[in-house]
Design an enzyme around this catalytic site. Sequence first.
Site, PDB file in Angstrom:
ATOM      1  N   GLU A 149     -11.754 -10.461  -1.290  1.00 25.05           N
ATOM      2  CA  GLU A 149     -11.381  -9.521  -0.234  1.00 25.05           C
ATOM      3  C   GLU A 149     -12.627  -8.890   0.369  1.00 25.05           C
ATOM      4  OE1 GLU A 149      -7.124  -8.459  -0.251  1.00 25.05           O
ATOM      5  OE2 GLU A 149      -8.172  -6.751  -1.084  1.00 25.05           O
ATOM      6  N   GLY A 202      -7.779  -4.651   6.833  1.00 24.96           N
ATOM      7  CA  GLY A 202      -7.179  -3.706   7.766  1.00 24.96           C
ATOM      8  C   GLY A 202      -7.907  -3.593   9.094  1.00 24.96           C
ATOM      9  N   HIS A 228      -8.772  -2.758  -6.094  1.00 24.09           N
ATOM     10  CA  HIS A 228      -8.688  -2.872  -4.631  1.00 24.09           C
ATOM     11  C   HIS A 228      -9.755  -1.978  -3.989  1.00 24.09           C
ATOM     12  CE1 HIS A 228      -7.254  -2.770  -0.535  1.00 24.09           C
ATOM     13  NE2 HIS A 228      -6.564  -3.861  -0.817  1.00 24.09           N
ATOM     14  N   GLY A 242      -1.825  -7.359   3.427  1.00 29.78           N
ATOM     15  CA  GLY A 242      -1.540  -5.931   3.542  1.00 29.78           C
ATOM     16  C   GLY A 242      -0.656  -5.650   4.745  1.00 29.78           C
ATOM     17  N   LYS A 302       0.846  -1.207   0.000  1.00 30.32           N
ATOM     18  CA  LYS A 302       0.000   0.000   0.000  1.00 30.32           C
ATOM     19  C   LYS A 302       0.882   1.259   0.000  1.00 30.32           C
ATOM     20  CE  LYS A 302      -3.531  -2.739   2.215  1.00 30.32           C
ATOM     21  NZ  LYS A 302      -4.733  -2.802   3.018  1.00 30.32           N
TER      22      LYS A 302
HETATM   23  P1  PGA Z   1      -4.823  -6.269   5.309  1.00 30.67           P
HETATM   24  O1  PGA Z   1      -5.037  -5.781   3.802  1.00 30.67           O
HETATM   25  O2  PGA Z   1      -4.022  -7.544   5.238  1.00 30.67           O
HETATM   26  O3  PGA Z   1      -4.082  -5.161   5.980  1.00 30.67           O
HETATM   27  O4  PGA Z   1      -6.178  -6.515   5.871  1.00 30.67           O
HETATM   28  C1  PGA Z   1      -5.369  -6.699   2.812  1.00 30.67           C
HETATM   29  C2  PGA Z   1      -5.506  -5.998   1.500  1.00 30.67           C
HETATM   30  O5  PGA Z   1      -5.738  -4.799   1.477  1.00 30.67           O
HETATM   31  O6  PGA Z   1      -5.361  -6.601   0.459  1.00 30.67           O
END
Ligand code: PGA
Length: 253
Positions: A170, A176, A92, A237, A10
Amino acid sequence: MKKLIVANWKLNPTSKNEAERLARSVLSQGPYRVELVLAPPYVWLESIRRMLRGRATLAAQDLFWEEKGAYTGEISGKMVKNLGVTYVIVGHSERKVHLGETDEMINKKVLAAFKAGLKPILCVGERERPQSHRSGVFQGPIGEIIGSQLANALTGVPKVKIEILTVAYEPVWAIGTGIPDTPEDAMSAAIFIRRIVGKLYGTAIGRKLRVIYGGSVNAKNAASFINEDGIDGALVGGASVNAQEFFKLLKNL
Ligand code: PGA
């Protein structure tokens, strides 16, 4: 086929030194049993590529649908392909939320990715946490959301390209948040996604589709997701920008 682990950095880290340090510590502790893909911000792609030496490949976190021209601030598939990038994340949910990315834009990006010779990692997922996937939730509104995200994103994509497509399930509520989906429900989602792609392109193609899971995957829970028969990997992420956590995650697989 090896399981696919995509490290989605990210908007991290903020300096080239830190980006190189993160890549170095992950790469130097391998080899791992998985196919490792690093998705740093565009500006670090070139320097990270020099460090790979066959131990991982690169993904861009996005692309623009035009190849070149008067589109200030955009980066095209061809540009990143020319930098040695293999994959590109498309659609995304953070781009949908913060940048207003629509299904139509995502479709153009998927088509542009294939045209540039990149392998798209197409993200789909519902916003709200359903009561349960197992009780046939995909027959209802959640199924319609994911079904239409897939059908829209894949409009005009020929059958032969599906072989190099990865779909990342997802669920937005799991990204997150530290609240992952359950492996069982992620598995139901993967089966549903393959069924939809099967309806669009034929059952055999649907069955072979690579489907990965993303949303609060960490060192502790990764194996429970991707050891499930049918989930081919993870999009990671937060845990991918913590070198120790990510190393543990990779070693546990
Ligand atoms: P995360 O993000 O592992 O921080 O939940 C996953 C993603 O955005 O693909």
